[in-house]
Design an enzyme around this catalytic site. Structure first.
Site, short mmCIF file in Angstrom:
data_model
loop_
_atom_site.label_atom_id
_atom_site.label_comp_id
_atom_site.label_asym_id
_atom_site.label_seq_id
_atom_site.Cartn_x
_atom_site.Cartn_y
_atom_site.Cartn_z
N TYR A 199 -25.90 -19.57 14.70
CA TYR A 199 -25.49 -19.13 16.03
C TYR A 199 -24.03 -18.68 16.12
O TYR A 199 -23.60 -18.20 17.16
CB TYR A 199 -25.76 -20.24 17.06
CG TYR A 199 -27.23 -20.59 17.12
CD1 TYR A 199 -28.13 -19.74 17.74
CD2 TYR A 199 -27.71 -21.75 16.54
CE1 TYR A 199 -29.49 -20.04 17.78
CE2 TYR A 199 -29.07 -22.06 16.57
CZ TYR A 199 -29.94 -21.20 17.19
OH TYR A 199 -31.28 -21.51 17.22
N ARG A 251 -37.00 -15.82 11.51
CA ARG A 251 -36.88 -17.27 11.35
C ARG A 251 -38.25 -17.92 11.22
O ARG A 251 -39.22 -17.26 10.87
CB ARG A 251 -36.07 -17.84 12.53
CG ARG A 251 -34.63 -17.30 12.49
CD ARG A 251 -33.74 -17.90 13.50
NE ARG A 251 -33.63 -19.35 13.32
CZ ARG A 251 -33.12 -20.16 14.24
NH1 ARG A 251 -32.70 -19.68 15.39
NH2 ARG A 251 -33.04 -21.46 14.02
N HIS A 292 -31.82 -13.27 22.57
CA HIS A 292 -31.68 -14.36 21.60
C HIS A 292 -30.50 -14.06 20.71
O HIS A 292 -30.35 -12.92 20.24
CB HIS A 292 -32.95 -14.53 20.77
CG HIS A 292 -34.14 -14.88 21.59
ND1 HIS A 292 -34.33 -16.14 22.11
CD2 HIS A 292 -35.16 -14.12 22.03
CE1 HIS A 292 -35.44 -16.13 22.83
NE2 HIS A 292 -35.97 -14.92 22.81
N HIS A 331 -40.71 -20.36 23.26
CA HIS A 331 -41.89 -20.57 22.43
C HIS A 331 -42.90 -21.54 23.03
O HIS A 331 -43.94 -21.79 22.41
CB HIS A 331 -41.45 -21.08 21.05
CG HIS A 331 -40.17 -20.47 20.58
ND1 HIS A 331 -40.07 -19.13 20.26
CD2 HIS A 331 -38.93 -20.98 20.42
CE1 HIS A 331 -38.82 -18.86 19.91
NE2 HIS A 331 -38.11 -19.97 20.00
N PRO A 334 -31.97 -24.60 26.90
CA PRO A 334 -31.48 -25.78 26.21
C PRO A 334 -30.58 -25.46 25.02
O PRO A 334 -30.85 -24.55 24.25
CB PRO A 334 -32.74 -26.49 25.72
CG PRO A 334 -33.89 -25.79 26.30
CD PRO A 334 -33.43 -24.54 26.95
N ASN A 335 -29.52 -26.22 24.94
CA ASN A 335 -28.57 -26.23 23.83
C ASN A 335 -27.66 -25.00 23.75
O ASN A 335 -26.79 -24.95 22.88
CB ASN A 335 -29.29 -26.44 22.49
CG ASN A 335 -30.04 -27.76 22.47
OD1 ASN A 335 -29.46 -28.80 22.75
ND2 ASN A 335 -31.32 -27.72 22.18
N GLU A 348 -35.01 -10.39 27.93
CA GLU A 348 -34.99 -11.58 27.08
C GLU A 348 -33.93 -11.36 26.00
O GLU A 348 -33.87 -10.29 25.40
CB GLU A 348 -36.37 -11.75 26.44
CG GLU A 348 -36.48 -12.82 25.39
CD GLU A 348 -37.84 -12.80 24.67
OE1 GLU A 348 -38.17 -13.83 24.08
OE2 GLU A 348 -38.54 -11.77 24.70
N ARG A 402 -23.34 -26.12 17.56
CA ARG A 402 -24.73 -26.14 17.08
C ARG A 402 -24.95 -25.11 15.99
O ARG A 402 -24.80 -23.91 16.22
CB ARG A 402 -25.67 -25.84 18.25
CG ARG A 402 -27.11 -25.79 17.86
CD ARG A 402 -27.97 -25.34 19.02
NE ARG A 402 -29.36 -25.24 18.62
CZ ARG A 402 -30.21 -24.39 19.11
NH1 ARG A 402 -29.83 -23.56 20.05
NH2 ARG A 402 -31.45 -24.36 18.68
N ARG A 437 -41.01 -19.70 15.87
CA ARG A 437 -39.97 -19.07 16.69
C ARG A 437 -40.29 -17.61 17.00
O ARG A 437 -39.66 -16.99 17.85
CB ARG A 437 -38.62 -19.13 15.99
CG ARG A 437 -37.99 -20.50 16.02
CD ARG A 437 -36.53 -20.41 15.60
NE ARG A 437 -36.02 -21.71 15.23
CZ ARG A 437 -35.43 -22.55 16.08
NH1 ARG A 437 -35.27 -22.22 17.34
NH2 ARG A 437 -34.99 -23.71 15.66
N ALA A 455 -35.38 -22.73 23.22
CA ALA A 455 -36.64 -23.31 22.71
C ALA A 455 -37.81 -23.10 23.67
O ALA A 455 -38.97 -23.02 23.23
CB ALA A 455 -36.46 -24.79 22.42
N SER A 498 -29.80 -15.35 17.69
CA SER A 498 -30.25 -15.13 16.32
C SER A 498 -31.45 -14.18 16.32
O SER A 498 -32.02 -13.88 17.37
CB SER A 498 -30.65 -16.47 15.68
OG SER A 498 -31.83 -16.98 16.27
N ASN A 510 -32.08 -16.23 28.21
CA ASN A 510 -32.27 -16.80 26.88
C ASN A 510 -32.86 -18.17 27.11
O ASN A 510 -32.15 -19.14 27.32
CB ASN A 510 -30.93 -16.90 26.12
CG ASN A 510 -31.12 -17.44 24.72
OD1 ASN A 510 -32.16 -18.01 24.40
ND2 ASN A 510 -30.11 -17.29 23.89
#
Length: 155
Positions: free
Chosen positions: A22, A116, A109, A89, A9-10, A107, A17, A120, A86, A111, A83
């Site tokens: 990011y 964070r 990410h 998690h 997502p996103n 995996e 965003r 997260r 969200a 960021s 990736n």
């Protein structure tokens, strides 16, 4: 060698965003950077008589579509870069799908999720992955691809 890159997502909203987290690179930039790395690895592999590397991309804002993409990758792909965004998690379903297909998975990410919010820092899928790359921006996808190709090449 076929690699599936799955984004959750996103991720399609990169560049818009939260650019302070990011960056300003877009999803299209991410795909082109990863394709360019695959071409670079392929050229090197070709000169060494090894497999070419091809990458395909899927982005979905829906957990079930991500699970289905992982399941469809079975016997079709040699590796997965994921990736889950969200869903990292929250999704035991994605973890179970990765475990079920047994495809080497990295995996990634954009960021550094370890620096964070506390929630997260939890990754449900990490236990099924051969490595995690985080905090490298979209260049983390290049790193993930290198890890996968090296791991697959050892088999």
């Amino acid at each position: 060698m076929k690699i599936l890159v799955i984004n959750g997502p996103n991720i399609n909203m990169l560049g818009v965003r939260e650019p302070e987290i990011y960056g300003s690179d877009t999803y299209e930039d991410l795909m082109e950077l990863t394709r360019a790395k695959a071409r670079e690895i392929s050229e090197k592999n070709y000169s060494e008589g090894r497999d070419m590397v091809k990458v395909n991309f899927i982005q979905s804002n829906h957990e079930g579509e991500i699970v289905t993409a992982i399941q469809k990758a079975y016997c079709m792909y040699d590796g997965i870069i994921i990736n889950p965004a969200a869903y990292t998690h929250t999704s035991i379903a994605i973890l179970d799908a990765i475990k079920a297909v047994g495809i080497p998975t990295v995996e990634v990410h954009i960021s550094d999720v370890s620096a964070r919010e506390e929630w997260r820092q939890i990754s449900y899928i990490r236990e099924a992955c051969i490595a995690t790359v985080m905090g490298e921006g979209i260049q983390g996808y290049e790193h993930a691809l290198e890890i996968l190709v090296e791991n697959i090449g050892k088999k």
